[in-house]
Enzyme design. Sequence first.
Site, PDB file in Angstrom:
ATOM      1  N   ASP A  80       0.841  -1.193   0.000  1.00  0.00           N
ATOM      2  CA  ASP A  80       0.000   0.000   0.000  1.00  0.00           C
ATOM      3  C   ASP A  80       0.875   1.241   0.000  1.00  0.00           C
ATOM      4  OD1 ASP A  80      -0.139   1.420   2.976  1.00  0.00           O
ATOM      5  OD2 ASP A  80       0.368  -0.706   3.088  1.00  0.00           O
ATOM      6  N   SER A  81       0.446   2.263  -0.774  1.00  0.00           N
ATOM      7  CA  SER A  81       1.118   3.559  -0.803  1.00  0.00           C
ATOM      8  C   SER A  81       2.593   3.405  -1.172  1.00  0.00           C
ATOM      9  CB  SER A  81       0.931   4.256   0.551  1.00  0.00           C
ATOM     10  OG  SER A  81       1.280   5.616   0.475  1.00  0.00           O
ATOM     11  N   ALA A  82       3.511   3.808  -0.276  1.00  0.00           N
ATOM     12  CA  ALA A  82       4.934   3.598  -0.557  1.00  0.00           C
ATOM     13  C   ALA A  82       5.250   2.111  -0.661  1.00  0.00           C
ATOM     14  CB  ALA A  82       5.792   4.247   0.528  1.00  0.00           C
ATOM     15  N   HIS A  84      -7.159   7.481   0.668  1.00  0.00           N
ATOM     16  CA  HIS A  84      -5.905   6.755   0.545  1.00  0.00           C
ATOM     17  C   HIS A  84      -5.862   5.552   1.493  1.00  0.00           C
ATOM     18  CE1 HIS A  84      -1.716   6.491  -0.635  1.00  0.00           C
ATOM     19  NE2 HIS A  84      -1.327   6.475   0.621  1.00  0.00           N
TER      20      HIS A  84
END
Length: 320
Positions: A170-172, A295
């Site tokens: 997820d994300s980074a 997010h």
Amino acid sequence: MKLRPNPPIRPERLRADLQRTEKRRLAPMMRALKAIHSATSPESMAPEDLERQRKGQEVLGRLIAPMAGMAWEPFSLSGMKAAWVRPSRGHDRRRAILYCHGGGYTSGNLGYARPIASKLAHVTGCEVLSFEYRLAPEHPYPAAVEDAVRAWDYLMYLGYGARDVVVAGDSAGGNLALVLTHRLKAAGRRLPASLVLFSPWTDMTASGRSYQEREALDPTLTRAYIQAVTAAYAPGQDLSSPDLSPLFGSFQDFPPVLIQAGTNEILLSDSVRLRDRLVAAGVPCRLEVWRGMWHVFQMFPMKKAADAMDHVGRFLLEQF
């Protein structure tokens, strides 16, 4: 006296009431998450600010992780903190998921990884390996990438074949999952069976339209935060390098990919443009954009998050 029957409740009114109730229930967690991602001075990478973010993520992850029916088994992977999430019920021991947590490469830890890791284990019946890669600015690029390769190699050492492993992030962590796959491909190694990416950060140059168009809608991330963590992780680097912005790499022969994102996040363009690049390369790809979501909404205890994770389970069932 004749009693009048109550008027029927309209479905749209019921839905609105349920949405308001869920919004109130999630409000404290949303405030905590925003405080973690966007400190009072989001551009600050001061040790005390980072320590506050990292501790906050640890606490938040432990509070909302659905660990019922799961075993959490931390261990040291050659000095790197790691943990298995194993379903307590009978499960598929032939396959595993390697999960890369988010946090902008400057925060994130095993505690923060618990919600998504446990949900992945629940919907797939697979064991999930999380690892605590080194963080910037203490350990800038390529430290996290090296740690991801080390975690992958550990699974290979245990006897898993590459096609037995799904890489999720997820994300980074989505960035890291893609960079890891690029690295494996460049080395001529076998690639994972598939990728599952939640709101992946794919473009450190921040050239997508959503960075401007969606900022007012995003309840957790800001452009100032993105700029700060980019500077901490990749000082002096070419941000268009596929090792930092995997969006700009070659996706020829990549495994199938599931991408999930929300309409209300500044990183939406990173997911849409990734889908376009994958499709252009002939890679099977499914992009799900969830209306009204933010997010990495999948980590929260709410119905849309559960539905999204069910989609993950069905997608992986198709791959295996």
